[in-house]
Design an enzyme around this catalytic site. Structure first.
Site, mmCIF file in Angstrom:
data_model
loop_
_atom_site.group_PDB
_atom_site.id
_atom_site.type_symbol
_atom_site.label_atom_id
_atom_site.label_comp_id
_atom_site.label_asym_id
_atom_site.label_seq_id
_atom_site.Cartn_x
_atom_site.Cartn_y
_atom_site.Cartn_z
ATOM 1 C CD GLU A 141 -1.787 -2.432 1.431
ATOM 2 O OE1 GLU A 141 -0.648 -2.637 1.909
ATOM 3 O OE2 GLU A 141 -2.630 -3.328 1.294
ATOM 4 C CG HIS B 171 -10.678 -6.248 7.308
ATOM 5 N ND1 HIS B 171 -9.545 -6.578 8.008
ATOM 6 C CD2 HIS B 171 -10.402 -6.529 6.008
ATOM 7 C CE1 HIS B 171 -8.640 -7.049 7.170
ATOM 8 N NE2 HIS B 171 -9.131 -7.032 5.945
HETATM 9 C C1 LIG Z 1 -2.278 -4.507 4.446
HETATM 10 C C2 LIG Z 1 -3.312 -5.363 3.821
HETATM 11 N N1 LIG Z 1 -3.513 -5.272 2.498
HETATM 12 C C3 LIG Z 1 -4.438 -6.044 1.902
HETATM 13 C C4 LIG Z 1 -5.185 -6.917 2.629
HETATM 14 C C5 LIG Z 1 -6.258 -7.764 1.968
HETATM 15 N N2 LIG Z 1 -5.783 -9.150 1.906
HETATM 16 C C6 LIG Z 1 -6.097 -10.040 2.856
HETATM 17 S S1 LIG Z 1 -5.331 -11.503 2.637
HETATM 18 C C7 LIG Z 1 -4.579 -10.964 1.229
HETATM 19 C C8 LIG Z 1 -3.679 -11.876 0.482
HETATM 20 C C9 LIG Z 1 -2.563 -12.345 1.319
HETATM 21 O O1 LIG Z 1 -1.793 -13.236 0.590
HETATM 22 P P1 LIG Z 1 -0.683 -14.064 1.315
HETATM 23 O O2 LIG Z 1 0.136 -13.177 2.172
HETATM 24 O O3 LIG Z 1 0.031 -14.848 0.277
HETATM 25 O O4 LIG Z 1 -1.485 -15.022 2.293
HETATM 26 P P2 LIG Z 1 -2.510 -16.183 1.910
HETATM 27 O O5 LIG Z 1 -3.861 -15.563 1.917
HETATM 28 O O6 LIG Z 1 -2.138 -16.740 0.611
HETATM 29 O O7 LIG Z 1 -2.364 -17.164 3.018
HETATM 30 C C10 LIG Z 1 -4.926 -9.645 0.954
HETATM 31 C C11 LIG Z 1 -4.470 -8.882 -0.200
HETATM 32 C C12 LIG Z 1 -4.974 -6.950 4.025
HETATM 33 N N3 LIG Z 1 -5.708 -7.724 4.819
HETATM 34 N N4 LIG Z 1 -4.019 -6.185 4.586
#
Ligand SMILES: Cc1ncc(C[n+]2csc(CCOP(=O)(O)OP(=O)(O)O)c2C)c(N)n1
Ligand SMILES: [Mg+2]
Lengths: 331, 331
Positions: free
Chosen positions: A60, A129
């Site tokens: 971000e 959230h």
């Molecule tokens: C700072 C932030 N940006 C975006 C999100 C929205 N979001 C939640 S999970 C996710 C993907 C995370 O991917 P990863 O770190 O690979 O974990 P996975 O879900 O694959 O276990 C996103 C973009 C968030 N919760 N926090």
């Protein structure tokens, strides 16, 4: 008039502006093929391609900073911040960089960008959230802040935001994406700083932002049955704020409640109440009341979350108290 | 798979813990699908060998930080089903009294400092926990779980730098499941993930995250060395999530194929793999295993029933726990 959802309204506004101005682009997480988790941007990448609908890593501060630089050098980025709660991550780029560029450069540079994000509790999304953080950015000189209360406002304000030469932050209520409202097919813009009197009334003014407009309209219905005639006003943008309309209504009804979903303390409600106090004091028959979200992190449990935000019933209850003079004695 | 321990009990416990995670998730998913669970949740199914392989190498006093996909970490670090399901349903007896929910579940008694709804949000916390251990002369090790998507967060690089400079006993465990939300990792991560840690002089390993013994063996070694002050370390665990990004992400063929999912489930499942190894090695019979599975299933069903019947927190709890030393913040 045809009715479309708030989400379609945002989508249309973006598509129209992107067709009109090729320097407009969208940047954020999962904005392209996925069209965001709320599916607000579906279809845009198909029309405008991945160069103008840009998927980013989960970075971000990075993409916000990039947008500031892009805006300073001739483009109009629309930054998509998936949840309003993530605004804490981008505060430096937004508030130290984007907000101050024009001022610090003595008017020589500017950062015409839009930050689209959301707000709103009661979605069972817990403390990180569910926040409504518009007061944080409204506090910073140099940023304009829009809070659409229906699909109509969402479209008109978005188009104005994109054409504005300043950084603008738009907070959409994430629980309203599927709510429909009449939206003209012809092009229209909603100027910033023009409040909308949603319902006229003589007895009490309910000033409300975003989803609280619906809440206050419902409260006004309840009150009407009891013979209390409430006026409901939606400022639509909190920066700039249409003080004139708000003050005129306060003078007319002599009683005001300000309702907003940000935390009550140090929030929008206090700011608006303060201005009414300064400019309509001698016309008031009761103290101006603030109703915000409870000053607690948003709890997950439905049993707790639901009592943290104003409802038609709690607004009506407070309106009754103001009408009966109870609050005057309390104050 | 290579035999790393001589203790049959340890192997059986590892198996049991993996099954407990899978069973927990199956029940959680069912609660969502039957609209009994408020909000959304992210399933850990498919990644069990990562959490179990790592947590089985830790002591109760060692710390972990978890993610939005955190049920697996929580179970593996020793949590009970009842308190977990109560938390998921927002009930008073939940680990966080219903205030946190799935995305904020924490279990301090077992050293789980909490799930986190901010991607990468726990990296500072994990590093700080390791800082405490060093400052107070404890031999605690902290494991920081995060996804491949989180490697895009700037915070990670700030804290890895400090951890390396100060030789902190922290292990950064990147669960690379190939996706961040609806996007393939290769589209959002430039270069190699382990190389990023190596740039700070941090020893980094890539390991098959579907092989619980491989994960456990590597972790045991790194934990022992971290306790001696040889940290920090970095692990990239190659794994896969079986469900959508969250329980509501059902139609996902636009970003990954059914064939791909099928392949991982049928040919690389960590539980099936370990189960056949246990039988092959004569550590357990098929009957032993079936009995264990049935027992876990029963435990989970009982815990769900318990949680469904359990009371919500009283409304007066809403302003409790805002501050530590004030019982009711708004009283
Ligand atoms: C700072 C932030 N940006 C975006 C999100 C929205 N979001 C939640 S999970 C996710 C993907 C995370 O991917 P990863 O770190 O690979 O974990 P996975 O879900 O694959 O276990 C996103 C973009 C968030 N919760 N926090
Ligand atoms: Mg991932």
């Amino acid at each position: 008039m045809r009715e479309i959802t708030l989400s379609q309204a945002v989508n249309e506004a973006l598509a129209e502006e992107m067709r009109r101005d090729e320097t407009v682009f969208i940047i954020g997480e999962d904005v392209a093929e996925a069209g965001t988790p709320f599916k607000v941007l579906s279809g845009l990448v198909e029309e405008f391609g991945t160069e103008r609908v840009v998927d980013t890593p989960i970075a971000e501060p990075g993409f916000m900073g990039l947008a500031v630089g892009a805006a300073m050098t001739g483009t109009r980025p629309v930054v998509d911040l998936m949840f309003g709660d993530f605004i804490y991550l981008i505060m430096d780029q937004l508030c130290n960089q984007a907000a101050k560029t024009h001022y610090m450069s003595g008017g020589k540079m500017s950062a015409p960008l839009v930050l689209r994000t959301n707000m709103g509790a009661t979605r069972r999304s817990a403390a990180q959230h569910s926040q409504s953080l518009h007061a944080l950015v409204a506090h910073i000189p140099g940023l304009k802040v829009a809070m659409p209360s229906s699909a109509y406002e969402a479209k008109g304000l978005m188009k104005t935001a994109i054409r504005d030469n300043n950084p603008v932050v738009i907070f959409e209520d994430k629980l309203m994406y599927n709510d429909k409202a009449p939206v003209p097919e012809e092009e229209f813009l909603i100027p910033f700083g023009e409040a909308n009197v949603k319902r006229e009334g003589r007895d009490i003014t309910l000033i409300a932002t975003s989803s609280m407009v619906q809440v206050c309209e419902a409260a006004a219905e309840i009150l009407a049955k009891e013979g209390i005639d409430a006026e409901v006003i939606d400022p639509r943008t909190i920066v700039p704020l249409d003080e004139e309309t708000l003050i005129a209504s306060a003078k007319k009804t002599s009683r005001v409640i300000v309702v907003d979903e940000g935390h009550q303390s140090y929030g929008i409600t206090g700011e608006i109440a303060g201005r009414i106090n300064e400019k309509a004091f001698y016309h008031l028959d009761a103290p101006v009341l603030r109703m915000g979200a409870m000053d607690v992190p948003v709890p997950f449990s439905p049993a707790l979350e639901d009592i943290t935000v104003p409802t038609p019933e709690t607004v009506a209850e407070n309106a009754r108290k103001l009408m009966s003079g109870e609050m005057i004695h309390a104050a | 798979m290579v035999k790393t321990k001589t203790n049959t009990e340890d192997y059986l416990r590892m198996y049991r813990q993996m099954v407990r995670i899978r069973t927990f998730e199956d029940n959680a998913n069912q609660l969502y699908l039957s609209a009994k669970m408020p909000g959304l949740t992210h399933m850990y199914s498919g990644e069990e060998a990562v959490a179990v392989g790592i947590c089985e190498a830790l002591k109760v006093t060692d710390k972990i930080t978890s993610t939005h996909r955190g049920h697996g970490h929580c179970v593996a670090k020793g949590a009970e089903f009842k308190e977990m399901f109560c938390e998921l349903l927002g009930k008073e007896e939940g680990y966080c009294r219903g205030k946190g929910g799935s995305m904020h579940i924490a279990d301090q008694s077992n050293g789980n400092l909490g799930a986190n709804a901010i991607v990468g949000g726990s990296m500072g916390i994990a590093t700080g926990s390791a800082f405490t251990a060093k400052l107070l002369g404890k031999d605690d090790v902290t494991v920081c779980f995060f996804g491949d998507g989180a490697t895009a967060q700037g915070l990670m690089y700030e804290v890895m730098n400090m951890a390396a400079l100060w030789k902190l006993p922290v292990i950064y465990a990147c669960e690379n499941n190939g996706y961040s939300e609806y996007t393939k990792t290769e589209e959002i991560a430039a270069g190699s993930i382990t190389a990023r840690a190596e740039a700070f002089g941090i020893e980094a390993h890539q390991v098959d995250g579907q092989d619980v013994l491989a994960v456990n063996e590597l972790t045991q070694d790194l934990v022992a060395r971290a306790r001696k002050g040889e940290g920090p370390f970095f692990m990239e665990l190659m794994t896969y999530r079986y469900h959508g990004h969250h329980v509501g992400d059902i139609n996902r063929e636009y970003y990954r194929s059914k064939e791909e999912e099928q392949d991982w489930k049928e040919n690389r499942d960590p539980i099936i793999k370990f189960r056949s190894w246990l039988v092959e090695q004569g550590i357990a019979t098929e009957d032993d295993i079936e009995a264990m599975n049935a027992e876990v299933k029963k435990d989970a069903e009982e815990a769900v029933a318990y949680a469904e019947a359990a009371p919500y927190p009283d409304e007066t709890e809403v302003d409790m726990h805002v501050f530590t030393d004030i019982k009711h913040a708004l009283a």
